[in-house]
Write a protein that holds these residues in place. Structure first.
Motif, PDB file in Angstrom:
ATOM      1  N   ARG A  57     -31.837 -52.421  23.845  1.00  0.00           N
ATOM      2  CA  ARG A  57     -31.803 -53.468  22.831  1.00  0.00           C
ATOM      3  C   ARG A  57     -30.934 -54.642  23.291  1.00  0.00           C
ATOM      4  NH1 ARG A  57     -32.512 -50.869  18.138  1.00  0.00           N
ATOM      5  NH2 ARG A  57     -30.453 -49.891  18.233  1.00  0.00           N
ATOM      6  N   GLU A  58     -29.785 -54.334  23.891  1.00  0.00           N
ATOM      7  CA  GLU A  58     -28.912 -55.410  24.355  1.00  0.00           C
ATOM      8  C   GLU A  58     -29.606 -56.209  25.453  1.00  0.00           C
ATOM      9  OE1 GLU A  58     -24.910 -54.249  25.368  1.00  0.00           O
ATOM     10  OE2 GLU A  58     -24.277 -56.350  25.567  1.00  0.00           O
ATOM     11  N   TRP A  59     -30.272 -55.493  26.355  1.00  0.00           N
ATOM     12  CA  TRP A  59     -30.955 -56.175  27.462  1.00  0.00           C
ATOM     13  C   TRP A  59     -32.064 -57.084  26.930  1.00  0.00           C
ATOM     14  CZ3 TRP A  59     -29.234 -56.354  32.320  1.00  0.00           C
ATOM     15  CH2 TRP A  59     -30.043 -57.000  33.256  1.00  0.00           C
ATOM     16  N   ALA A  60     -32.851 -56.582  25.988  1.00  0.00           N
ATOM     17  CA  ALA A  60     -33.945 -57.382  25.428  1.00  0.00           C
ATOM     18  C   ALA A  60     -33.384 -58.620  24.710  1.00  0.00           C
ATOM     19  CB  ALA A  60     -34.765 -56.534  24.459  1.00  0.00           C
ATOM     20  N   GLY A  61     -32.276 -58.454  24.011  1.00  0.00           N
ATOM     21  CA  GLY A  61     -31.651 -59.588  23.327  1.00  0.00           C
ATOM     22  C   GLY A  61     -31.167 -60.628  24.318  1.00  0.00           C
ATOM     23  N   LEU A  62     -30.581 -60.164  25.428  1.00  0.00           N
ATOM     24  CA  LEU A  62     -30.119 -61.102  26.460  1.00  0.00           C
ATOM     25  C   LEU A  62     -31.311 -61.793  27.124  1.00  0.00           C
ATOM     26  CD1 LEU A  62     -27.245 -58.882  27.895  1.00  0.00           C
ATOM     27  CD2 LEU A  62     -26.947 -61.143  26.831  1.00  0.00           C
ATOM     28  N   ASP A  63     -32.407 -61.045  27.316  1.00  0.00           N
ATOM     29  CA  ASP A  63     -33.645 -61.645  27.844  1.00  0.00           C
ATOM     30  C   ASP A  63     -34.092 -62.807  26.960  1.00  0.00           C
ATOM     31  OD1 ASP A  63     -34.002 -60.177  30.117  1.00  0.00           O
ATOM     32  OD2 ASP A  63     -35.508 -58.814  29.290  1.00  0.00           O
ATOM     33  N   ALA A  64     -34.069 -62.578  25.643  1.00  0.00           N
ATOM     34  CA  ALA A  64     -34.547 -63.606  24.713  1.00  0.00           C
ATOM     35  C   ALA A  64     -33.661 -64.849  24.760  1.00  0.00           C
ATOM     36  CB  ALA A  64     -34.592 -63.036  23.299  1.00  0.00           C
ATOM     37  N   LEU A  65     -32.365 -64.659  24.981  1.00  0.00           N
ATOM     38  CA  LEU A  65     -31.442 -65.806  24.987  1.00  0.00           C
ATOM     39  C   LEU A  65     -31.362 -66.483  26.343  1.00  0.00           C
ATOM     40  CD1 LEU A  65     -28.534 -64.212  22.916  1.00  0.00           C
ATOM     41  CD2 LEU A  65     -29.946 -66.148  22.181  1.00  0.00           C
ATOM     42  N   LEU A  66     -31.398 -65.684  27.410  1.00  0.00           N
ATOM     43  CA  LEU A  66     -31.089 -66.223  28.751  1.00  0.00           C
ATOM     44  C   LEU A  66     -32.302 -66.278  29.668  1.00  0.00           C
ATOM     45  CD1 LEU A  66     -27.774 -64.212  29.389  1.00  0.00           C
ATOM     46  CD2 LEU A  66     -27.954 -66.573  28.585  1.00  0.00           C
ATOM     47  N   GLY A  67     -33.419 -65.726  29.243  1.00  0.00           N
ATOM     48  CA  GLY A  67     -34.584 -65.634  30.133  1.00  0.00           C
ATOM     49  C   GLY A  67     -34.727 -64.208  30.651  1.00  0.00           C
ATOM     50  N   GLU A  68     -35.967 -63.836  30.941  1.00  0.00           N
ATOM     51  CA  GLU A  68     -36.215 -62.429  31.283  1.00  0.00           C
ATOM     52  C   GLU A  68     -35.766 -62.071  32.689  1.00  0.00           C
ATOM     53  OE1 GLU A  68     -40.010 -60.693  30.391  1.00  0.00           O
ATOM     54  OE2 GLU A  68     -40.137 -61.835  28.502  1.00  0.00           O
ATOM     55  N   GLU A  69     -35.212 -60.868  32.790  1.00  0.00           N
ATOM     56  CA  GLU A  69     -34.833 -60.313  34.094  1.00  0.00           C
ATOM     57  C   GLU A  69     -35.184 -58.837  34.066  1.00  0.00           C
ATOM     58  OE1 GLU A  69     -30.832 -60.742  35.654  1.00  0.00           O
ATOM     59  OE2 GLU A  69     -30.753 -62.789  34.876  1.00  0.00           O
ATOM     60  N   PRO A  70     -35.536 -58.279  35.224  1.00  0.00           N
ATOM     61  CA  PRO A  70     -35.800 -56.828  35.230  1.00  0.00           C
ATOM     62  C   PRO A  70     -34.508 -56.045  34.977  1.00  0.00           C
ATOM     63  CG  PRO A  70     -35.927 -57.739  37.464  1.00  0.00           C
ATOM     64  CD  PRO A  70     -35.737 -58.903  36.541  1.00  0.00           C
ATOM     65  N   MET A  71     -34.620 -55.016  34.155  1.00  0.00           N
ATOM     66  CA  MET A  71     -33.448 -54.209  33.809  1.00  0.00           C
ATOM     67  C   MET A  71     -33.182 -53.186  34.911  1.00  0.00           C
ATOM     68  SD  MET A  71     -32.969 -52.245  30.200  1.00  0.00           S
ATOM     69  CE  MET A  71     -32.042 -50.753  30.054  1.00  0.00           C
ATOM     70  N   VAL A 112     -25.863 -60.948  18.762  1.00  0.00           N
ATOM     71  CA  VAL A 112     -24.489 -60.429  18.867  1.00  0.00           C
ATOM     72  C   VAL A 112     -24.250 -59.400  17.761  1.00  0.00           C
ATOM     73  CG1 VAL A 112     -22.041 -61.029  18.822  1.00  0.00           C
ATOM     74  CG2 VAL A 112     -23.659 -62.516  20.006  1.00  0.00           C
ATOM     75  N   ARG A 113     -24.775 -59.694  16.561  1.00  0.00           N
ATOM     76  CA  ARG A 113     -24.621 -58.757  15.452  1.00  0.00           C
ATOM     77  C   ARG A 113     -25.300 -57.416  15.772  1.00  0.00           C
ATOM     78  NH1 ARG A 113     -23.337 -58.475  10.056  1.00  0.00           N
ATOM     79  NH2 ARG A 113     -22.624 -60.615   9.876  1.00  0.00           N
ATOM     80  N   ALA A 114     -26.488 -57.469  16.345  1.00  0.00           N
ATOM     81  CA  ALA A 114     -27.218 -56.231  16.663  1.00  0.00           C
ATOM     82  C   ALA A 114     -26.438 -55.393  17.694  1.00  0.00           C
ATOM     83  CB  ALA A 114     -28.615 -56.558  17.183  1.00  0.00           C
ATOM     84  N   VAL A 115     -25.857 -56.084  18.682  1.00  0.00           N
ATOM     85  CA  VAL A 115     -25.101 -55.362  19.726  1.00  0.00           C
ATOM     86  C   VAL A 115     -23.837 -54.738  19.131  1.00  0.00           C
ATOM     87  CG1 VAL A 115     -23.788 -55.635  21.867  1.00  0.00           C
ATOM     88  CG2 VAL A 115     -26.018 -56.765  21.613  1.00  0.00           C
ATOM     89  N   VAL A 116     -23.134 -55.518  18.311  1.00  0.00           N
ATOM     90  CA  VAL A 116     -21.903 -54.992  17.713  1.00  0.00           C
ATOM     91  C   VAL A 116     -22.238 -53.852  16.753  1.00  0.00           C
ATOM     92  CG1 VAL A 116     -19.910 -55.538  16.264  1.00  0.00           C
ATOM     93  CG2 VAL A 116     -20.671 -57.183  17.985  1.00  0.00           C
ATOM     94  N   ARG A 117     -23.359 -53.993  16.044  1.00  0.00           N
ATOM     95  CA  ARG A 117     -23.780 -52.927  15.133  1.00  0.00           C
ATOM     96  C   ARG A 117     -24.008 -51.621  15.910  1.00  0.00           C
ATOM     97  NH1 ARG A 117     -28.300 -50.619  12.954  1.00  0.00           N
ATOM     98  NH2 ARG A 117     -28.122 -50.089  10.734  1.00  0.00           N
ATOM     99  N   ASP A 118     -24.652 -51.732  17.063  1.00  0.00           N
ATOM    100  CA  ASP A 118     -24.871 -50.530  17.877  1.00  0.00           C
ATOM    101  C   ASP A 118     -23.542 -49.920  18.329  1.00  0.00           C
ATOM    102  OD1 ASP A 118     -27.591 -50.536  17.600  1.00  0.00           O
ATOM    103  OD2 ASP A 118     -28.005 -51.539  19.520  1.00  0.00           O
ATOM    104  N   LYS A 119     -22.573 -50.782  18.654  1.00  0.00           N
ATOM    105  CA  LYS A 119     -21.257 -50.257  19.050  1.00  0.00           C
ATOM    106  C   LYS A 119     -20.626 -49.488  17.886  1.00  0.00           C
ATOM    107  CE  LYS A 119     -19.370 -54.183  21.044  1.00  0.00           C
ATOM    108  NZ  LYS A 119     -18.306 -54.890  21.812  1.00  0.00           N
TER     109      LYS A 119
END
Lengths: 135, 340
Positions: A57-71, A112-119
């Motif tokens: 989920r964090e990786w997909a969120g970062l993809d959406a904000l920063l552009g896609e990269e292979p995980m 950021v909320r989704a990532v913190v929620r997972d934490k």
């Protein structure tokens, strides 16, 4: 493959030992620390269970904000890559890219909320429960 | 140091200080912090021929450690706040040579400090009714302490000359964060931007306690007994203390009562305005509450650093590292207008 007990079964047995045997047999500071230790074991168990899903989920969120990269595969490589991408995200925030109300800011806050929620699902579910955020 | 060593070394010190025979008993360790050891002891001193029992807390400052001011300074600070009418343990003796390390002693008070108990237990119900006004009055007294003039508290950290007080605090916190963090924290970056854009135009500089919260006050069943833990005191914006008192971590789970898990914010604001004569702008306190949650978040990073660097193996310190997310969550709530 290791034999039974599984990691979870072992952790649960250590947690139960701390909570049911050590906590009642101690007092004061040592009892407090025994409780903290039992909580830490419970945390590790939840982290192991949620790890793969939370990382994706964090990786997909970062993809959406920063552009896609292979995980990357492998726990350490993934942790390093997530750190590098979060550094990049932080640099953008510091540069003021998300200051104004905008779709980008909304997306940033949701990520950021989704990532913190997972934490917190791992470390302190009570926080989410109190806010009606446990779903 | 061992209890009998402490007693042996402090006896001649107290005899010099009081000018009469002294005996020391019941030297016991109390929970100490990272920067100081705390001991409890009983001393019998003499005024003329009349013996007098003193229940004392002894604070010995550890070498090194991050500390803004000395044992002697803290002793003066307690005396000044007491003189201004704040409920503070009476500072009794201060020294260095006797123990080979700086120390001071203050009167030992009884009461409860554990936040979890104060916000929940039935026996503190009356105290919880009294505390909002009592805490506001204590803060008003602290904020009245003269910073300059005779007995100036010139050792306190202060805003940089020529720089607004709010900007100084923000800069100090951000510098600490950048030095200490080992991982990126997007939520903290968002909070720093949010705060930078909303700095109140405060010019008022007062003595700020800096750690004024449930957990750092001693409470009896009837209410407030003493304000403790002065090591983060500084010259700053008095509203900082009001915001810190409302930081979520000091509610100990009683989240519907934002002021320390015991009252609504407005009760604190009204009582403080009455006691201090300073008007309270809720937006200004809101700024400081966001700042406070961020500051506590940075402090969790500071505390876990000594574990990460191997200076401590404590499971408590290690676990604090996983509390950072709580402050991130609350910051997002506040910034998105969900926590007020």
């Amino acid at each position: 493959m290791q034999d039974r007990p599984t990691i979870y079964e072992l952790l649960r047995s250590v947690e139960r030992f701390l909570r049911d045997d050590v906590v009642p047999a101690t007092d004061g500071r040592r009892q407090f620390l025994a409780r903290v230790a039992a909580n830490a074991i419970g945390l590790v168990e939840r982290e192991l269970q949620g790890e793969a899903e939370h990382a994706a989920r964090e990786w997909a969120g970062l993809d959406a904000l920063l552009g896609e990269e292979p995980m990357p595969g492998g726990r350490d490589a993934l942790a390093d890559a997530v750190r590098v991408r979060n550094d990049a995200l932080c640099a953008r925030i510091r540069a003021g890219e998300y200051d104004a109300a905008s779709a980008a800011r909304t997306a940033l806050l949701a990520h950021v909320r989704a990532v913190v929620r997972d934490k917190l699902l791992v470390t302190n579910r009570a926080y989410l429960e109190a806010d009606g955020d446990l779903g | 140091m061992k209890p009998d060593q402490i007693a042996a070394r402090l006896t001649p010190f107290l005899e010099r200080e009081t000018g009469g025979p002294v005996s020391i008993a019941n030297v016991r360790t109390m929970t100490g912090g990272a920067t100081r050891e705390a001991w409890s002891l009983d001393a019998t001193v003499h005024e003329g021929d009349t013996p007098r029992e003193l229940g004392l807390v002894l604070l010995i400052f550890r070498p090194g450690g991050q500390r803004a001011f000395s044992a002697h300074d803290e002793f003066r600070l307690l005396a000044a706040t007491r003189a201004a009418g704040a409920p503070v343990p009476k500072p009794m003796f201060v020294g260095e040579e006797a123990l080979g390390r700086p120390f001071y002693m203050m009167e030992r008070l009884s009461g409860e400090t554990i936040g979890r108990r104060l916000v929940r237990e039935e026996r503190f119900a009356e105290a919880r009714r009294a505390l909002p006004v009592q805490l506001a009055e204590a803060l008003a007294a602290i904020h009245r302490v003269p910073l300059d003039g005779r007995d100036a508290l010139d050792f306190l950290p202060r805003p940089e000359p020529g720089k607004p007080v709010v900007a100084s605090e923000l800069e100090r916190l951000e510098t600490m964060y950048r030095q200490i963090t080992v991982e990126p924290h997007p939520a903290f970056e968002i909070a720093f931007r949010w705060l930078a854009e909303r700095q109140p135009t405060s010019t008022d500089v007062a003595l700020v306690h800096g750690d004024f919260r449930i957990g750092n006050v001693m409470v009896g069943e009837e209410g407030l007994r003493a304000v403790l833990d002065w090591e983060l005191a500084h010259a700053g914006d008095p509203y900082e203390d009001l915001g810190w008192l409302c930081v979520r971590s000091w509610r100990f789970g009683v989240d519907h009562l934002p002021m320390g898990g015991i009252a609504r914010r407005e009760e604190l604001f009204d009582a403080y305005a009455r006691a201090s004569g300073r008007p309270v702008d809720p937006d200004v306190v809101r700024f400081w509450e966001v700042y406070g949650n961020l500051r506590w978040g940075v402090f969790t990073l500071v505390q876990v650093r000594s574990f990460l660097e191997g200076l401590s193996q404590s499971v408590e310190l290690a676990s604090i590292g996983r509390r950072t997310a709580e402050t991130e969550w609350e910051l997002l709530n506040l910034i998105e207008g969900k926590g007020f």
